[in-house]
Design an enzyme around this catalytic site. Structure first.
Site, PDB file in Angstrom:
ATOM      1  N   LYS A   1      -0.176  -8.344  -3.703  1.00 52.76           N
ATOM      2  CA  LYS A   1      -1.067  -7.213  -4.601  1.00 52.76           C
ATOM      3  C   LYS A   1      -0.311  -7.035  -6.103  1.00 52.76           C
ATOM      4  O   LYS A   1      -1.120  -7.070  -6.894  1.00 52.76           O
ATOM      5  CB  LYS A   1      -1.051  -5.679  -3.398  1.00 52.76           C
ATOM      6  CG  LYS A   1      -1.699  -4.943  -4.100  1.00 52.76           C
ATOM      7  CD  LYS A   1      -1.249  -3.544  -3.142  1.00 52.76           C
ATOM      8  CE  LYS A   1      -1.180  -2.592  -4.096  1.00 52.76           C
ATOM      9  NZ  LYS A   1      -0.664  -1.385  -3.574  1.00 52.76           N
TER      10      LYS A   1
ATOM     11  N   ASP B   1      -5.214  -2.794  -2.062  1.00 55.25           N
ATOM     12  CA  ASP B   1      -4.409  -1.818  -1.222  1.00 55.25           C
ATOM     13  C   ASP B   1      -5.359  -0.685  -0.115  1.00 55.25           C
ATOM     14  O   ASP B   1      -6.365  -1.522   0.312  1.00 55.25           O
ATOM     15  CB  ASP B   1      -4.356  -0.079  -2.266  1.00 55.25           C
ATOM     16  CG  ASP B   1      -5.177   0.287  -2.762  1.00 55.25           C
ATOM     17  OD1 ASP B   1      -6.686   0.649  -2.386  1.00 55.25           O
ATOM     18  OD2 ASP B   1      -5.057   1.247  -3.188  1.00 55.25           O
TER      19      ASP B   1
END
Length: 211
Positions: free
Chosen positions: A123, A141
């Protein structure tokens, strides 16, 4: 679970674009290195809490060399208001050393090199590739993981699966800003407990799964 058709997905992102043509990260960072630090610090923390801590930090340590010179113990003093600050301080110092030793202090522009750095997962790498290098990546997220199924864009249960589905279904011309649109939508409109459907710019096309 209802999934949107391709024409409806275009409607979603057209609406996001009309509402906010140039969405930006809410993390405040003066350069690529400090953005990388901020993203590492933002794990399981809010952007607001990270910005509050880094406002002072980045005045004294805005390069890998300055961060290493600061050291983990003094770094902790700046970031102790953020969760997991002991581990994060160790990661940031080690990551900074790696940048100096392996990459001439520059933030790498490939996923493989970014993920070789301490504290940098998929991420975080996706955020840097997108925000700094304008690559069409999809950092997933908690907001995106929650709202992508609700809107009808992805059915996955994991960040990796949702990322794959979103990259596959979102038209290429929207990908540079897609993750910011989705994060901001989840943060301010499509909230977890009481989504603001009445003021939502995609209310007419959203699948409203689970709402």
């Amino acid at each position: 679970m209802k999934m949107l058709k391709q024409a409806e997905i275009r409607q979603v992102f057209d609406a996001f674009k009309a509402h906010n043509s140039n969405p930006q990260t809410e993390l405040i960072a003066p350069n690529a290195y400090t953005l990388l630090v901020a993203v590492i610090l933002s794990a399981q923390a809010t952007d607001k809490s990270v910005n509050k801590a880094t406002e002072s930090l980045f005045k004294v340590a805005d390069t890998p060399e300055k961060m290493v010179a600061l050291g983990a113990e003094k770094l902790e003093d700046y970031i102790k208001s953020i969760g997991l600050y002991h581990a994060k301080a160790r990661h940031v110092i080690e990551m900074s050393r790696q940048l100096i030793e392996n990459y001439g202090s520059a933030v790498p522009d490939t996923r493989e090199k970014l993920e070789s750095l301490s504290g940098v997962g998929r991420k975080t790498a996706n955020v840097i590739l997108n925000v700094v290098y304008r690559q069409k990546t999809m950092p997933v997220d908690t907001h995106i993981l929650r709202i992508a199924p609700r809107i009808g864009l992805a059915a996955g249960k994991t960040p990796e699966k949702v990322e794959q589905e979103l990259v596959a279904c979102i038209p290429d011309e929207y990908m540079e800003h897609a993750h910011h649109w989705l994060i901001l939508h989840g943060r301010y409109v499509c909230t977890a407990k009481s989504p603001k459907c009445a003021e939502c710019c995609i209310r007419d096309v959203c699948a409203k799964n689970g709402v």
